[in-house]
Design a protein around this motif. Structure first.
Motif, PDB file in Angstrom:
ATOM      1  N   LYS A 134       9.232 -13.610 104.319  1.00 60.41           N
ATOM      2  CA  LYS A 134       8.255 -12.693 104.885  1.00 60.41           C
ATOM      3  C   LYS A 134       6.946 -12.708 104.078  1.00 60.41           C
ATOM      4  CE  LYS A 134       9.033  -7.967 105.810  1.00 60.41           C
ATOM      5  NZ  LYS A 134      10.088  -6.996 105.943  1.00 60.41           N
ATOM      6  N   ARG A 152       3.100 -13.380 105.313  1.00 58.89           N
ATOM      7  CA  ARG A 152       2.047 -12.355 105.204  1.00 58.89           C
ATOM      8  C   ARG A 152       0.847 -12.875 104.408  1.00 58.89           C
ATOM      9  NH1 ARG A 152       5.024  -7.279 106.069  1.00 58.89           N
ATOM     10  NH2 ARG A 152       6.036  -7.868 108.013  1.00 58.89           N
ATOM     11  N   MET A 184      -1.076 -15.196 106.353  1.00 59.49           N
ATOM     12  CA  MET A 184      -1.846 -14.501 107.383  1.00 59.49           C
ATOM     13  C   MET A 184      -3.137 -13.932 106.808  1.00 59.49           C
ATOM     14  SD  MET A 184       0.947 -12.895 109.874  1.00 59.49           S
ATOM     15  CE  MET A 184       0.525 -11.197 109.634  1.00 59.49           C
ATOM     16  N   MET A 203       2.960  -6.217 100.528  1.00 56.70           N
ATOM     17  CA  MET A 203       2.777  -6.818 101.849  1.00 56.70           C
ATOM     18  C   MET A 203       4.020  -6.627 102.692  1.00 56.70           C
ATOM     19  SD  MET A 203       0.506 -10.085 101.505  1.00 56.70           S
ATOM     20  CE  MET A 203      -1.062 -10.013 100.730  1.00 56.70           C
ATOM     21  N   ASP A 260       7.094  -6.870 101.948  1.00 59.28           N
ATOM     22  CA  ASP A 260       8.301  -7.613 101.598  1.00 59.28           C
ATOM     23  C   ASP A 260       8.890  -7.020 100.329  1.00 59.28           C
ATOM     24  OD1 ASP A 260      10.256  -9.341 100.868  1.00 59.28           O
ATOM     25  OD2 ASP A 260       9.136 -11.147 101.424  1.00 59.28           O
TER      26      ASP A 260
END
Lengths: 147, 408
Positions: free
Chosen positions: A3, A7, A10, B149, B151
């Protein structure tokens, strides 16, 4: 794919997109048309109106000044260096009046003492030379010296 | 005529061209390579632990990273302040030209900031950030939650992968840091009309002096911060860092010597002017400050400390002086390159003088303010992301609470 990687990627992609968007606004569309500059500037500069007429164009009407000037020490200085751009005046002599600057400071622009001028260039001390009279009392601006 | 130009005009010696009277690359341009150098140097300290596995310097690893970040953020400021039109600064990146080394800077800088430093710091701190995000409240907590973020995976495998990633980033970062700073030297080294600058050795000399100043800076910050926190100094770490300072110093000195020796030996056009520059115009800043106080004395102090004849308390004093002198010496080196090169007329028959204004955008105060800024930034970073190996007092209680909850 974790993840966190997605991110982070992004965020960076967003930064890159913002950069490209800002760039597309700031860089003028005609940039690079001819070279590393704004292409439109060429036609803009071409369309600027001509401001100077050249010394020769004065000769018809101001014969006295012109004759004196061609043989004098100021013959290397264009009429319009002192009188300013005068195309408008040559086209329409009766139009707006030509301003003449005969102050001491004006002559001082070129003649005041300054160590960065070439040694042989005629220089005077603006404060003391000529006892404070305007320079044109003693010097003819169109024929500044007598020899 | 500007006041400065008038003053400089009266101090011209010999023959100079009209556009050389005023030194246009001012003190700001002295600080620019100085600050980028500190970035590169600090990063190289950080990579000692990561890449070269020098375990002794571990206590400085994160501190060095944060230092590099703080100074990197301040690095472009002297340039921007020096521009007559600062608002146009980004145009160099919007329409970069391949024939301009300066345009490359924007991209090298962005790469180094975004891909190397931020990622390395981000992944290295991830575990702690996740912990803090779970325990802290208010603005700080929000900040940490933002930094995670979303996570929160700090399982053993995840951390192991992070570790590996940070290793890879450091390996990429090392040449990037060298590039970031070497390129500054490259810009000067490529000015072929100026014999004081034009040299392919320039980027390498810049790089090594950058390492000297960066190691000295981290050493100083490390010693000062331990003192401020009332902790005991890790002498092994300090000794090791000082050792590396010594080695890079010796390399730096020999490179510098090679450069001068080459200039003198080949006797190219302009050598007389250069010798006058060194012996007369730059005597104080080159011979006295850069070479003697800034190089020979600190090398001597570091060698003394290495002999093992001195107790830790004495060695500490040696290190403080050596590091301070190193910082001053490298600043003097930047000064001598940037200002010295402009004093020398391209006619090789005269010199101009640099007049350092106190006030104004190109003045001393601006430069000092820009140099203080990274320390302020570092202070903030350290507050937000404590780099200390053991948890600081203000949060140790909370930490235990987390540990109690079990990790991951």
């Amino acid at each position: 794919m974790r993840k966190i990687h997605v991110r982070v990627a992004m965020v960076y992609i967003v930064i890159a997109i913002i950069f490209l968007i800002v760039r597309s606004f700031i860089v003028p569309p005609s940039f690079g048309e001819y070279g590393w500059y704004r292409g439109d500037s060429v036609s803009e500069i071409m369309n600027l109106s001509v401001k100077h007429a050249g010394s020769y164009s004065c000769s018809n009407c101001h014969q006295t000044e012109y004759k004196a000037w061609t043989t004098g020490k100021h013959s290397t200085v264009n009429c319009e260096s002192c009188h300013g751009p005068l195309k408008y005046h040559v086209d329409d002599p009766g139009g707006s009046k030509v301003e003449v600057n005969a102050t001491r400071e004006f002559c001082g622009l070129c003649h005041n003492e300054n160590p960065s001028r070439p040694e042989g260039f005629p220089q005077i001390n603006l404060e003391s030379h000529g006892n404070g009279f305007t320079c044109v009392t003693c010097h003819n601006p169109h024929y500044p010296w007598f020899d | 005529m500007s006041e400065l130009l008038w003053q400089a005009l009266q101090q011209v010696q010999g023959y100079v061209y009209p556009n050389e009277i005023e030194v246009n690359w001012s003190i700001l341009i002295v600080f620019y390579p100085y600050i980028t150098g500190l970035v590169a140097g600090a990063f190289i300290v950080a990579s000692l632990e990561r890449v070269f596995k020098v375990e002794a310097v571990k206590p400085t690893y994160r501190l060095a990273l944060l230092t590099a970040l703080a100074f990197l953020l301040a690095a472009p400021l002297p340039l921007v302040a020096h521009l007559g039109h600062p608002e146009r600064a980004l145009e160099i990146m919007f329409t970069p030209h391949l024939s301009s080394a300066m345009a490359g800077f924007g991209f090298v800088y962005a790469w180094y900031l975004l891909i190397v430093l931020l990622l390395e710091i981000g992944y290295d701190y991830r575990k702690d950030v996740v912990k803090w995000a779970r325990t802290k409240r208010g603005l700080k907590g929000f900040l940490y939650r933002l930094l995670t973020m979303g996570d929160y995976d700090i399982s053993k495998e995840a951390l192991k992968k992070d570790e590996k990633l940070v290793g890879i980033i450091t390996v990429i970062g090392l040449p990037s840091a060298a590039f970031l700073h070497g390129y500054v030297g490259f810009i000067f080294g490529s000015v072929k009309a100026n014999p004081w600058w034009s040299s392919p050795l320039m980027p390498i000399i810049f790089l090594f002096s950058a390492m000297v100043s960066g190691i000295a800076l981290v050493l100083l910050i490390y010693m000062a911060s331990t003192k401020l926190r009332g902790k005991k100094l890790d002498m092994k770490c300090t000794d090791t860092l000082a050792g590396y300072l010594l080695y890079t110093y010796v390399l730096d000195l020999s490179l510098e010597f090679m450069e001068i020796a080459h200039l003198v030996y080949v006797q190219e056009e302009g050598i007389d002017a250069i010798l006058t520059l060194i012996n007369d115009r730059l005597f104080l800043s080159f011979i006295v400050i850069q070479i003697f106080l800034g190089t020979i004395v600190p090398i001597f102090l570091l060698v003394m400390a290495k002999t093992g004849l001195f107790r830790a308390t004495i060695r500490k004093i040696f290190y403080i002086f050596a590091a301070l002198l190193a910082m001053i010496g490298v600043l003097a080196m930047r000064w001598n390159v940037v200002i010295g090169g402009q004093m020398l007329s391209k006619s090789f028959r005269g010199f101009s003088t640099y007049i350092l204004p106190i006030f104004g955008i190109e003045g001393l105060l601006t430069a000092v303010a820009i140099f203080i800024l990274p320390f302020v930034l570092l202070f903030i970073f350290v507050k937000v992301l404590p780099p200390w190996e053991e948890p600081p007092i203000w949060e140790s209680t909370e930490h235990q609470a987390v540990e109690g909850n079990g990790e991951g």
